[in-house]
Write a protein that holds these residues in place. Structure first.
Motif, short mmCIF file in Angstrom:
data_model
loop_
_atom_site.label_atom_id
_atom_site.label_comp_id
_atom_site.label_asym_id
_atom_site.label_seq_id
_atom_site.Cartn_x
_atom_site.Cartn_y
_atom_site.Cartn_z
N VAL A 1 0.83 -1.20 0.00
CA VAL A 1 0.00 0.00 0.00
C VAL A 1 0.86 1.25 0.00
O VAL A 1 0.58 2.22 -0.71
CB VAL A 1 -0.93 -0.01 1.23
N ASP A 2 1.94 1.24 0.78
CA ASP A 2 2.82 2.40 0.92
C ASP A 2 3.70 2.52 -0.31
O ASP A 2 4.59 1.68 -0.53
CB ASP A 2 3.66 2.24 2.19
N MET A 3 3.51 3.56 -1.10
CA MET A 3 4.26 3.68 -2.35
C MET A 3 5.72 4.04 -2.13
O MET A 3 6.52 3.96 -3.07
CB MET A 3 3.60 4.73 -3.26
N PHE A 4 6.11 4.44 -0.91
CA PHE A 4 7.51 4.70 -0.61
C PHE A 4 8.14 3.56 0.18
O PHE A 4 9.27 3.68 0.65
CB PHE A 4 7.66 6.03 0.14
N PHE B 1 -0.79 6.31 -13.84
CA PHE B 1 -0.75 5.73 -12.49
C PHE B 1 -2.13 5.11 -12.25
O PHE B 1 -3.11 5.81 -12.02
CB PHE B 1 -0.44 6.81 -11.47
N HIS B 2 -2.22 3.78 -12.34
CA HIS B 2 -3.48 3.07 -12.14
C HIS B 2 -3.63 2.74 -10.65
O HIS B 2 -2.79 2.04 -10.09
CB HIS B 2 -3.52 1.77 -12.94
N GLN B 3 -4.70 3.21 -10.03
CA GLN B 3 -4.90 2.97 -8.60
C GLN B 3 -6.19 2.20 -8.35
O GLN B 3 -7.20 2.43 -8.99
CB GLN B 3 -4.94 4.30 -7.85
N ASN B 4 -6.11 1.27 -7.38
CA ASN B 4 -7.26 0.45 -6.99
C ASN B 4 -7.84 -0.27 -8.21
O ASN B 4 -8.99 -0.09 -8.59
CB ASN B 4 -8.33 1.31 -6.31
N ILE B 5 -6.97 -1.09 -8.80
CA ILE B 5 -7.26 -1.73 -10.08
C ILE B 5 -7.27 -3.26 -9.95
O ILE B 5 -6.47 -3.84 -9.23
CB ILE B 5 -6.20 -1.33 -11.13
N GLY C 1 -7.94 0.06 -1.22
CA GLY C 1 -7.77 -1.23 -0.58
C GLY C 1 -8.30 -2.39 -1.38
O GLY C 1 -7.96 -3.55 -1.11
N LEU C 2 -9.13 -2.11 -2.37
CA LEU C 2 -9.68 -3.15 -3.22
C LEU C 2 -8.98 -3.09 -4.58
O LEU C 2 -9.11 -2.11 -5.30
CB LEU C 2 -11.19 -2.97 -3.39
#
Length: 252
Positions: free
Chosen positions: A8-11, A163-167, A187-188
């Protein structure tokens, strides 16, 4: 290139190359003890802050490069170090953080403050869109909206990165492309970074720029700000904020 975030944490994540299934990059961020802080601040420090929110009136054609006075880091500012390694485990980029102020190095180049990462002299500001040119190609523009983040090539009128998020990704059986289903719920699903290589920029520079643009996007559009700690709690807060925005929008 299509990279999947494994966390989840991108860093603090591994980036897996979907084509090979192998680790392509590793991003780790650690908390450091505070150094001895000078009372003097430099102009570079003053222009590099990633504040948690930006008002509409503060965004202009010279948004990233204008001289805005900011106080020195508070005594309780947290210091962090982000290290990015390639598939061989070799460090290829670092970010030193003073609070939310980044100091960026890519390979042997000391990029420095955030505004040095972008071609900030011709920032384009439009309602509900944050557009910032890259430093390596004036035709390549980072374009952010409340719901998207892309790298757009104005010379060919085409998207060069997303940047694809929650995919939820559905691989194609007949071609190397994939189908992306947006869950619209933090989260999904998973997060992916897709981009085409550029001859004037290392892939790691494009990755760092995407990450920084995502932080800026969240601040510019008053979305749930990124935090370095407790990513699961941050994700739950993002989901709650999203639901509240939908409720307010449907009741107005």
């Amino acid at each position: 290139m299509l990279l999947k975030f494994t966390a989840v944490d991108m860093f603090n994540t591994t980036l897996v190359d979907i084509e090979t299934g192998e680790q392509a990059f590793q991003i780790t961020t650690s908390l450091l003890p505070p150094p001895v802080i000078s009372l003097e601040t430099t102009e570079e420090d003053e222009n590099s802050s990633l504040s948690s929110s930006y008002s509409t009136s503060s965004i202009s054609s010279s948004w990233l490069s204008k001289k805005c006075r900011s106080p020195p880091p508070p005594p309780d500012a947290e210091y962090r170090h982000t290290n990015i390694t390639d598939a061989s485990g070799i460090s290829i980029a670092t970010i030193s953080w003073t609070g939310r102020q980044p100091d960026i190095s890519i390979g042997d180049e000391k990029v420095g403050a955030l505004n040095n990462l972008f071609g900030s002299s011709t920032v384009r500001f439009m309602p509900k869109i944050l557009a910032i040119p890259t430093r390596f190609d004036s035709n390549h523009i980072w374009t952010a909206t409340p719901t998207s983040l892309t790298l757009f090539d104005y010379s060919t009128e085409s998207i060069r990165g997303t940047f694809h998020q929650n995919i939820i990704r559905i691989p194609s059986k007949t071609s190397p492309t994939s189908t992306f289903l947006h869950t619209h719920l933090p989260g999904l699903g998973s997060n992916y970074l897709e981009f085409e290589p550029h001859p004037l920029a290392e892939p790691v520079e494009i990755i760092i720029s995407f990450l920084m643009m995502e932080v800026l996007r969240r601040g510019r559009f008053s979305l749930t700000p990124y935090t370095f700690q407790r990513p699961k709690l941050w994700q739950l807060k993002e989901a709650r904020d999203l639901m509240m925005r939908r409720i307010r929008r449907n009741t107005v």
